[in-house]
Structure formats: C-alpha cells, structure tokens
Design an enzyme around this catalytic site. Structure first.
Site, PDB file in Angstrom:
ATOM      1  N   LYS A  53       0.811  -0.975   0.013  1.00 25.75           N
ATOM      2  CA  LYS A  53       0.064  -0.089   0.020  1.00 25.75           C
ATOM      3  C   LYS A  53       0.895   1.322  -0.133  1.00 25.75           C
ATOM      4  O   LYS A  53       0.728   2.133  -0.692  1.00 25.75           O
ATOM      5  CB  LYS A  53      -1.000  -0.091   1.128  1.00 25.75           C
ATOM      6  CG  LYS A  53      -2.161  -0.910   1.050  1.00 25.75           C
ATOM      7  CD  LYS A  53      -2.690  -1.224   2.478  1.00 25.75           C
ATOM      8  CE  LYS A  53      -3.736  -2.335   2.142  1.00 25.75           C
ATOM      9  NZ  LYS A  53      -4.596  -2.476   3.606  1.00 25.75           N
ATOM     10  N   GLN A  97      -4.425  -1.128   9.600  1.00 29.26           N
ATOM     11  CA  GLN A  97      -4.526  -2.506   9.260  1.00 29.26           C
ATOM     12  C   GLN A  97      -4.976  -3.623  10.144  1.00 29.26           C
ATOM     13  O   GLN A  97      -4.750  -3.440  11.473  1.00 29.26           O
ATOM     14  CB  GLN A  97      -3.034  -2.935   8.854  1.00 29.26           C
ATOM     15  CG  GLN A  97      -3.016  -4.299   8.085  1.00 29.26           C
ATOM     16  CD  GLN A  97      -3.436  -4.303   6.746  1.00 29.26           C
ATOM     17  OE1 GLN A  97      -3.687  -3.077   6.005  1.00 29.26           O
ATOM     18  NE2 GLN A  97      -3.709  -5.351   6.103  1.00 29.26           N
ATOM     19  N   ASP A 120     -10.919   3.134   4.072  1.00 30.24           N
ATOM     20  CA  ASP A 120     -11.063   1.930   4.071  1.00 30.24           C
ATOM     21  C   ASP A 120     -12.498   1.519   3.925  1.00 30.24           C
ATOM     22  O   ASP A 120     -13.080   0.394   3.485  1.00 30.24           O
ATOM     23  CB  ASP A 120     -10.525   1.200   5.487  1.00 30.24           C
ATOM     24  CG  ASP A 120      -9.397   0.222   5.174  1.00 30.24           C
ATOM     25  OD1 ASP A 120      -9.194  -0.203   4.102  1.00 30.24           O
ATOM     26  OD2 ASP A 120      -8.509  -0.017   6.129  1.00 30.24           O
TER      27      ASP A 120
END
Ligand code: GUN
Length: 288
Positions: A53, A97, A120
């Site tokens: 990412k 994460q 997200d």
C-alpha cells in the site's frame, strides 16, 4: 470455451494513471494527498499488504506515512494516535491494518477514525451511507470488484449475482453495491445448505470466503462472470484464490485470476479513496 480474463493489473494501471494525474493537479494547488497507515504487531501477511500500500502511494504521487507499533501497544495509545491523525491536515486518509492484537477492540478503533478520512470504508457511517445510497467511502475490495465489472461493460440490471461470504469487509458491502446496480442478489455463507444450487443460477459469482476450491466448474452456469476475492496458498505454497481457476475458466464467460485480479484492484481503490478524500478536504484559508 475458455473464459475471458479480467486483468486486474492492466485495469489498475489505467486507474492509477488517472490517480497520478489528479494527484499532480492537487499538488499544483498546494495539496499533497496523504495516507497514514498504522500497523500494530508483526503479522507477516499484514506486513506485506502494508508495504504494498505504501509503495503504491509513492508510485502514484501520494504522500504516505507508515506508523509501526509493537503488538503490546495499548488500545488507549492507538486511539490517541488515530485522534491525532484525524486532526492532522497533511493526512487525508487513515488506514489501521487489520487484524489488530486481541487486546485491542478493532471496532472501537475504526469508529475513532473520522468518516472524512475513512478510506477503508469500514466506519459505521461509511457502511450506513452505502446502505442508504448516500455518498461515502466504499470498502476497497468490493469497490474494486465493481470496477472490474464496469471495465467489461457488464450491465448488472436484472442479473442474478451470488456472493459467497458475508464479511463486513467484502461480502456484505459487495451485496449492497450489486443491489445498487439493480442486480438480484443472493448472499451465501457457511450455513447455506445447497451452495451449488445457488451458484448454478448465478450470472455473476463473487467468491469471498478465504478457502480454496469453494467454487468448482460443476457449480458455474456457462458464460457466467466469476470474481475471485480469495487469497490462499495451495499445497505447493503458490498463491491461489477461492475458485478452481483451471476448471472454472472452461465454463465461465469471464474470470478474474489470482494473482493479478482483485488483489491489485483493492490497493488501487485505496488510492482512489485517498485521492478523493484529499480533493474533498477543506483547504486552509490564508489571510491576506
Ligand atoms: N486486512 C485485510 N484486508 C484489509 C483491508 O482492506 N484494510 C485493512 N485496514 N485491513 C485489512
């Protein structure tokens, strides 16, 4: 007949080129789109995802900050970091994460992220916006699947889409996105009694279970579109999806490979969401 491949790498390249152009336009206005990624602990898969990412951000002209913490980090400390990033004008997107260590309440942490920076799309406000068809960030993996369908010009109206898996990250938002495009949607899961009877009716199947060979050739209607969200390892340690690719490609009309399918698209949509967060962010007013 062999299915057409939906190439997630090629599509990502196109979409990321657009992100890079828009990022350059923002930079010219003095705004550098910024993503903060928080990784807690040493989960090997998470370390790979996070590295990919951050690299993707750099390649597209987005600024990224990786914050790594030991697995012993306290929940209060993590919440304090999220709140500081919420207030940081150089950061437009915040990604924590998952999974988090067991002593941290992941839901509480996600809810601490400002919905304006929830790239997200995991915040309840983002999930609610998707459910009622209002603007908001869409979770990157199902969003990427929708872009793959769009890339082949597939009209979902009136089609039967079967989603296998009901996670908050993929299955549930996937079903809502397909519904928003007027598909008839069935969500199957571990309690579904006759999965094959469902998938055989499907014009589109999205497999998002996290288990090899969940979908085999005998379960697919000829010509169907098959999207494989799985990310597993086979007996030789090679990356594979939830779909028996070699068998299903002989029946399906379109299929996404693993690797090179949904995986790169997930990261691409994270870049898109981060860029859009930066485009929408209030610019600091300068006094003359
Ligand atoms: N863990 C596995 N997939 C994801 C994702 O898309 N976002 C975050 N934050 N964690 C994940």
């Amino acid at each position: 007949m062999t299915a057409h491949i939906i190439d997630g790498i090629a599509l990502s390249r196109q979409l990321r080129a657009d992100v890079a152009l828009r990022a350059a336009a923002l930079r010219a206005r003095g705004v550098v789109p910024g993503l903060a990624v928080i990784l807690v602990g040493e989960n090997p898969a998470s370390q790979v995802y996070v590295r990919n990412k951050v690299k993707a951000c750099e390649d597209s002209g987005l600024h990224s900050v990786l914050e790594r913490y030991p697995a012993t980090l306290g929940e209060a400390e993590l919440l304090a970091r999220v709140e500081a990033l919420n207030r940081d004008p150089a950061i437009h997107g915040i990604l924590v994460q998952l999974p988090l260590p067991a002593h941290i309440d992941a839901h509480k942490v996600i809810e601490a992220i400002s919905p304006a920076k929830d790239v997200d799309g995991f915040h309840v406000a983002s999930a609610g916006a998707l459910m009622v068809g209002q603007p908001g960030f869409w979770p990157c993996t199902p969003y990427g699947c929708m872009k793959m369908l769009e890339s082949i010009g597939y009209d979902l109206k009136g089609k039967h889409a079967v989603v296998i898996g009901r996670s908050n990250i993929v299955g549930k938002p996937m079903a809502l996105m397909l519904l928003q495009k007027n598909a008839t949607v069935t969500v199957c899961h571990s309690g579904t009694q006759n999965l094959k009877a469902m998938t055989l009716q499907a014009d589109v199947v999205v497999a998002a279970v996290g288990k090899r060979n969940v979908l085999t050739a005998d379960m697919v209607k000829p010509g169907a579109v098959v999207i494989d969200v799985g990310m597993n390892r086979n007996d030789e340690g090679k990356l594979c999806g939830d779909v028996d690719f070699d068998g299903v490609k002989e029946v399906a009309g379109w299929i996404t490979p693993v690797p090179g399918g949904v995986g790169p698209m997930t990261i691409t949509m994270l870049l898109v969401n981060t860029l859009e967060a930066a485009e929408m962010a209030p610019t600091v007013a300068h006094s003359a």
